[in-house]
Structures are given as C-alpha cells and as structure tokens.
Design an enzyme around this catalytic site. Sequence first.
Site, PDB file in Angstrom:
ATOM      1  N   ASN A  14       0.811  -1.228   0.000  1.00  0.00           N
ATOM      2  CA  ASN A  14       0.000   0.000   0.000  1.00  0.00           C
ATOM      3  C   ASN A  14       0.837   1.267   0.000  1.00  0.00           C
ATOM      4  O   ASN A  14       0.303   2.365   0.153  1.00  0.00           O
ATOM      5  CB  ASN A  14      -0.976  -0.003   1.187  1.00  0.00           C
ATOM      6  N   ASP A  32       3.135   2.486   2.109  1.00  0.00           N
ATOM      7  CA  ASP A  32       3.469   3.224   3.334  1.00  0.00           C
ATOM      8  C   ASP A  32       4.865   2.895   3.848  1.00  0.00           C
ATOM      9  O   ASP A  32       5.264   3.365   4.907  1.00  0.00           O
ATOM     10  CB  ASP A  32       2.424   2.969   4.421  1.00  0.00           C
ATOM     11  N   ASP A  41       6.565 -16.615  22.129  1.00  0.00           N
ATOM     12  CA  ASP A  41       7.668 -15.710  22.416  1.00  0.00           C
ATOM     13  C   ASP A  41       8.013 -15.727  23.901  1.00  0.00           C
ATOM     14  O   ASP A  41       7.123 -15.639  24.757  1.00  0.00           O
ATOM     15  CB  ASP A  41       7.277 -14.290  21.991  1.00  0.00           C
ATOM     16  N   GLU A  95       9.950 -20.375  22.328  1.00  0.00           N
ATOM     17  CA  GLU A  95      11.243 -19.703  22.390  1.00  0.00           C
ATOM     18  C   GLU A  95      11.696 -19.677  23.843  1.00  0.00           C
ATOM     19  O   GLU A  95      10.984 -19.171  24.705  1.00  0.00           O
ATOM     20  CB  GLU A  95      11.144 -18.276  21.855  1.00  0.00           C
TER      21      GLU A  95
END
Length: 542
Positions: free
Chosen positions: A24, A26, A201, A270
């Site tokens: 897009n 950006d 995470d 992780e």
Amino acid sequence: MAQQQWYKGAVIYQVYPRSFQDTNGDGIGDLKGIISRIDYIKSLGVDAIWISPFFKSPMKDFGYDISDYRDIDPLFGDLNDFDELIAQAHQRDIKIIIDQVLSHTSDQHQWFLDSREDKTNDKSDWYVWADSKPDGTQPNNWLSIFGGPAWQWEPRRGQYYLHNFLTEQPDLNFHNPDVRKAVLDNVEFWLKKGVDGFRLDAINFCYHDALLRDNPAKPPEKRQGRGFSEDNPYAFQYHHYNNTQPENISFMQDIRALLNQYPGTVSLGEISSEDSLATMAQYTAGGDKLHMGYSFELLTNDYSCEYIRTTVQTLEERMTEGWPCWAFSNHDVERVASRWSGDNTINPAQCKMLTALLASLRGSVCMYQGEELGLGEAQVAFEDLQDPYGITFWPNFKGRDGCRTPMPWDAESGEHAGFSPEKPWLPVDSAHKYQSVKVQDEADDSILNAFREFMQWRKTHPALIEGDIEFIETAEPLLAFYRHFEGKSMLCVFNLAANSASLALEGTVLTAHDALPHQTGTLDTNNTLTLPGFGCFYADVN
C-alpha cells in the site's frame, strides 16, 4: 507427513511482515504482501510460515508489545486479509504459525490501563506490582533485557510494575488464574481462525518468583550473552527468579490441552534461560507440554564444529521425549551469513553449506526470510535506527535493525528493490540489491536455487526428516554425523572452513548421493573423503 506429526522435520520459514512486502506504499510490509509472495514461499519447498506479530500495537517493540490480541494492526491490514492469507497458504499445503506474546502486553492494553489506576479494580492483580523498598528504590535487583532496572514507578498506584523487556511492556501476573484463562482465550481465538500453530515468544518468562528474591551476581567469566549484548548489565546476573519458574510447567500443560482440542496444531516455544537446553527438554517432555522448543544456542558467534556438536549432543541427551527446532538466524540476531563468515564477507559456498547443515540436524528448522538469498547483516546508520535496543547500546551493540531490513525482490524496480514504491521504514542495504530474488532466480548456481534444490531433495530422504542422529568425533573443521531411520543410515559431512579438508572412513561402505546438486565432496578408492572449502557430502551407508 502425517497430519498429527507434520511438524517433525518441518522447514518453517519465518516472515518478518514489516520487511517482507509492502503493497500500500506506506513503506511497511503487510499481510497482503505475504499473500502476493505466497508462490515464492511455496517455491522454496518449506512446510510452514511463521509470521512475526501483526496485532494491534503502539510498535514500541515493533509488534512484540500488543495492545489487542484479537485484532490486526492497520499497518498490516485487517482480519479479512488474515483469513485470505490462511486460505491461500492452505491451498498450497503450507501451514501458518503465528507469534503469541504471552508473558507481557503493551502498556496501552486495556488490561494495563485498568490495572494501573488503583489497587482495588477488577484488573488490579493482573500485572506484577510491588511496593518500593523503604528508601523508595526498586523492589529488588531484577534487570530488563533492554537495559536498566526491570521496574517502573507508576504514580497512580504508588507502586512499581515489572517489565522484563521495555518499560512499555509490563509483565502479566500469571499467578492470577484469571490471567491464565484470559490469555488462553486469546490463543483460542486464533485457533478458531484456522492457524496451524504458535511460536510462543519468551515463553519461560510467564512466571516470576512470588517472593521477589534478588538474582545472584554472575562472575565476569560467565557473562555470555544469548540473544543480548554481553556488555549489557543483564548478563551480570543469574536470572534464577525473574523467569523459568516451576509454576510455568502447568501453564505449558494448559497450552497443550487447548491445542489438543484442535488436532494437528503445534506449539514452538522460544526459550532463553540460564540453561536453555535443559529448559527445552523439560518443556517438551511427557507429551503433555510443548511440541517443540528452540533457543539461542546456535544463534551465537561460536562457529566451531566442537560447539555445534556439543550443543546438539547435549540436547539429544536431555530431550529424550520432545522434539527440537534449530535456527541459525532470526529477527533478533546478526544474520548468519555475516556472523559466521569471519570477515563479514558473504561466501556463496558457505551459505549453501549452512542451509544444508541446518536442515540435516535432527529436528525441525526455522529459516529466516533472506537466509535463502544469503543476505548478510545490513549496515544501518545511527540516524536510520529504529530499534530501541540498538539506540540504547550504540555503538557497542547496534541492535537488531541490521537483520530486519526489507527483502530485496528486484533491484531494477527502483531504489527500494521492489519492496515498496516509497521510502521503507528501514533502508534497503545496497549490497542486498545484488542478491535480489530476481537476480538469483535467473542464475542456476545461485544461493536461492541451491536452497530450493536442497529442500526438494531433502523431502525424499526420511532419515533427514525424522531420523536419529549420531555424531562422529572429527577434528576441526569437519562436522560429521549419521542420520538413522528404519534400519537405514545416511552419512552427512560438512566442512566449516574455507580450506579443503579430508576424513578417512575406513571400513565404511558408502554410496554417495551424486545427484545432489551442490554436493562437493569426493570419495577416493582408499575411502578417504575430501571436501573443498565449505563443502558438504551425503552418502548412504551400505
């Protein structure tokens, strides 16, 4: 692979969405960008895509600070885009794994905005709050990975809150059962959307020591970083109390029980603890916790055969029930093509060999975007830095921006190499343009095409996917091991140096895989194997 066991030996391609493809204009990659490149990912021969966070976030830590776990940040698109991405991936028999950041939220999450107001509201105990010491200082000596104390004063409550990472990432209080339930409800939202699994995470950071005991000091000779700079004060402590607490085990079991309700879904944790290999084994044992674990053990600067062999063997001895996952690169560390080159010069032969080595270890594999191109660490000027970690520790540690720069798709399509028509959030490294996908697509001997050929070849050899591993004691720079599967064995040998090396294989009858495109080792009539610099060799043991 069987539906229930598809993750065993799977090659998982990590997409860092900010830097993959902007659609897009950006300057930031998005979900539609991943969709637009899905056939490219399919061409790599991988089994799954792991997508780093794309949830609503103030982006203080680029998506690892989540303000709404159930929605897409407008930078990346919307839920309809995500539904389309899952559909397009599944049509191509590619699984989708998404990040879940469970141990902490953004300080802009509504839970925290409520919790910080006073000590009596419904969310007052959802985060880790503690009174100061009598002199007004922090409750204990815990440190943040990103520098400084792990405690931030909140005047509304007149207390400190815990943040193991950025100040803007307050830690949730998993000792509160309501928090556990709410977190699992968020996870299930994405299971209902059809995801195939989660990369969890910092999953060993969910619980803290309820007594808030001080961490003991670590002597200077033991201050070895795992995913953080060694001159970071964080390395000065043994982190016995701010993570990896015994209570975390039952939470792993809760996660597994939830995933069992959605057959075929998997968890990849992780783990970064004082003994990450032991924690990986513990968190994957018994068949009732995580499916897989991975750590920073092969994301370090030690590139010796002895270190790699010892690391893998140690995990093999400890992880008798679970399944490992290995990586040489990811979004948090210097790219392996630079980190293990010795002089920061990208060597195509070394890149090809490293792909083969990683994908030949017992376990599943995480390949970071750009690794298939042999991208090195990008040089990012201080004025272009975005990573707060790098800005804090500059110039001794330059942070993580160098491994997060945009994918170079086509150097002829503008100064941003086809990533975006506008200035991207991080600059495209000029050296990367010569390693673009288009350039390598058109070169038969490129790192990219060698990656594709190896991954397709690997799929035809079950020993490399699910077989046991047995190392051979070899001198530097040769790393050698067998992969055993259903009564058959394959020998795998790698030269980790630029100079040629030889290995005597007395009494071993071998049939070399001469059809492997980038096999470079040769076996003479005396059964002596000679490998050129960064060569690799595969043979069936007869």
